[in-house]
Design a protein around this motif. Structure first.
Motif, PDB file in Angstrom:
ATOM      1  N   PHE A   1      76.742  28.696  33.453  1.00  0.00           N
ATOM      2  CA  PHE A   1      77.235  28.035  32.246  1.00  0.00           C
ATOM      3  C   PHE A   1      78.127  28.950  31.424  1.00  0.00           C
ATOM      4  O   PHE A   1      78.941  28.477  30.623  1.00  0.00           O
ATOM      5  N   SER A   2      78.015  30.240  31.602  1.00  0.00           N
ATOM      6  CA  SER A   2      78.818  31.187  30.822  1.00  0.00           C
ATOM      7  C   SER A   2      80.309  31.000  31.049  1.00  0.00           C
ATOM      8  O   SER A   2      81.123  31.365  30.198  1.00  0.00           O
ATOM      9  N   PHE A   3      80.699  30.422  32.185  1.00  0.00           N
ATOM     10  CA  PHE A   3      82.116  30.233  32.482  1.00  0.00           C
ATOM     11  C   PHE A   3      82.696  29.022  31.753  1.00  0.00           C
ATOM     12  O   PHE A   3      83.916  28.848  31.734  1.00  0.00           O
ATOM     13  N   TRP A   4      81.825  28.189  31.178  1.00  0.00           N
ATOM     14  CA  TRP A   4      82.308  27.022  30.435  1.00  0.00           C
ATOM     15  C   TRP A   4      82.109  27.189  28.933  1.00  0.00           C
ATOM     16  O   TRP A   4      83.059  27.140  28.166  1.00  0.00           O
ATOM     17  N   ILE A   5      80.867  27.362  28.532  1.00  0.00           N
ATOM     18  CA  ILE A   5      80.573  27.517  27.104  1.00  0.00           C
ATOM     19  C   ILE A   5      79.686  28.751  26.954  1.00  0.00           C
ATOM     20  O   ILE A   5      78.455  28.667  27.045  1.00  0.00           O
ATOM     21  N   PRO A   6      80.285  29.922  26.749  1.00  0.00           N
ATOM     22  CA  PRO A   6      79.512  31.169  26.698  1.00  0.00           C
ATOM     23  C   PRO A   6      78.397  31.156  25.656  1.00  0.00           C
ATOM     24  O   PRO A   6      77.319  31.722  25.896  1.00  0.00           O
ATOM     25  N   ALA A   7      78.640  30.512  24.518  1.00  0.00           N
ATOM     26  CA  ALA A   7      77.624  30.509  23.468  1.00  0.00           C
ATOM     27  C   ALA A   7      76.346  29.824  23.924  1.00  0.00           C
ATOM     28  O   ALA A   7      75.238  30.235  23.549  1.00  0.00           O
ATOM     29  N   ILE A   8      76.479  28.781  24.751  1.00  0.00           N
ATOM     30  CA  ILE A   8      75.294  28.084  25.258  1.00  0.00           C
ATOM     31  C   ILE A   8      74.486  29.000  26.165  1.00  0.00           C
ATOM     32  O   ILE A   8      73.252  28.987  26.149  1.00  0.00           O
ATOM     33  N   SER A   9      75.173  29.821  26.940  1.00  0.00           N
ATOM     34  CA  SER A   9      74.460  30.769  27.805  1.00  0.00           C
ATOM     35  C   SER A   9      73.616  31.727  26.990  1.00  0.00           C
ATOM     36  O   SER A   9      72.479  32.042  27.360  1.00  0.00           O
ATOM     37  N   LEU A  10      74.166  32.169  25.872  1.00  0.00           N
ATOM     38  CA  LEU A  10      73.395  33.080  25.021  1.00  0.00           C
ATOM     39  C   LEU A  10      72.212  32.362  24.384  1.00  0.00           C
ATOM     40  O   LEU A  10      71.155  32.967  24.186  1.00  0.00           O
ATOM     41  N   LEU A  11      72.382  31.087  24.077  1.00  0.00           N
ATOM     42  CA  LEU A  11      71.253  30.315  23.550  1.00  0.00           C
ATOM     43  C   LEU A  11      70.157  30.169  24.607  1.00  0.00           C
ATOM     44  O   LEU A  11      68.969  30.189  24.284  1.00  0.00           O
ATOM     45  N   ILE A  12      70.567  30.032  25.859  1.00  0.00           N
ATOM     46  CA  ILE A  12      69.577  29.968  26.950  1.00  0.00           C
ATOM     47  C   ILE A  12      68.826  31.286  27.055  1.00  0.00           C
ATOM     48  O   ILE A  12      67.600  31.308  27.221  1.00  0.00           O
TER      49      ILE A  12
END
Length: 206
Positions: free
Chosen positions: A174-185
């Motif tokens: 997911f980091s390749f699309w919406i990096p902020a969401i990856s950090l939330l994960i």
């Protein structure tokens, strides 16, 4: 059975302590001549938010990994070469966390955000794989584990580490699309691993 892992645990604690201490080196105060007022200081701190975010994420990630490492070695009583090298792999990767943390602090807020978040989440994928390897090597022969541990407890701990892997991989992809969401994960995984350490503690009593 006499516990043989004291030196491994002591050395590991030292590496975890150093790794978590290195993170603070990326927190910098402004040059004295660049700050003329309290407002200038607040603006400087505000602009440093990616650095504080990276520090907080990595600090608690390493801390929770240390907690789980402590709990897993409550289960491991003897060691062999495979266990020692798997533990060394964990320590190598944990000690490397400061580098992707520095990248995240420096580049998260610009065009390189996807790449740095991918590198950052990737290191935790590797750490999770290393934890799975450690437990696999320790548990494939029960003579390495604490006396009386049940097969159910061994399986629970195995599943506990294994279930975290796809979440880390999902965060990496997911980091390749919406990096902020990856950090939330990654943030959500704090809770997962914090709760999972409790499961390991419960398994010790079975």
């Amino acid at each position: 059975m006499e516990k043989e892992t004291g030196r491994i645990e002591g050395f590991s604690d030292g590496v975890f302590a150093i790794a978590i201490t290195l993170l603070v080196l990326d927190l910098h105060v402004p040059e004295k001549d660049s700050i003329k007022s309290g407002n200038d200081l607040l603006i400087f701190i505000k602009n440093q938010w990616p650095t504080f975010l990276a520090f907080i994420l990595s600090f608690f990630s390493i801390f929770i990994m240390w907690v789980n490492h402590h709990k897993i070695f409550k289960q491991i009583y003897t060691r062999n070469t495979g266990i020692m090298f798997a533990n060394g792999l964990i320590l190598f990767l944990v000690s490397a966390v400061s580098y992707p943390t520095a990248l995240l602090a420096q580049y998260f807020n610009d065009e390189a955000s996807s790449a740095v978040v991918a590198i950052y989440t990737g290191i935790f994928v590797l750490i999770n794989l290393a934890f799975n390897l450690l437990w696999y090597l320790a548990s494939k022969n029960k003579k390495h584990l604490r006396p009386g541990i049940s097969d159910i407890a061994i399986r629970k701990i195995h599943n506990n580490y294994l279930y975290g892997l796809p979440i880390y991989i999902f965060a990496l992809v997911f980091s390749f699309w919406i990096p902020a969401i990856s950090l939330l994960i990654i943030l959500g995984l704090w809770i997962f691993w914090a709760l999972s350490s409790g499961k390991i503690e419960m398994s010790m009593k079975e």
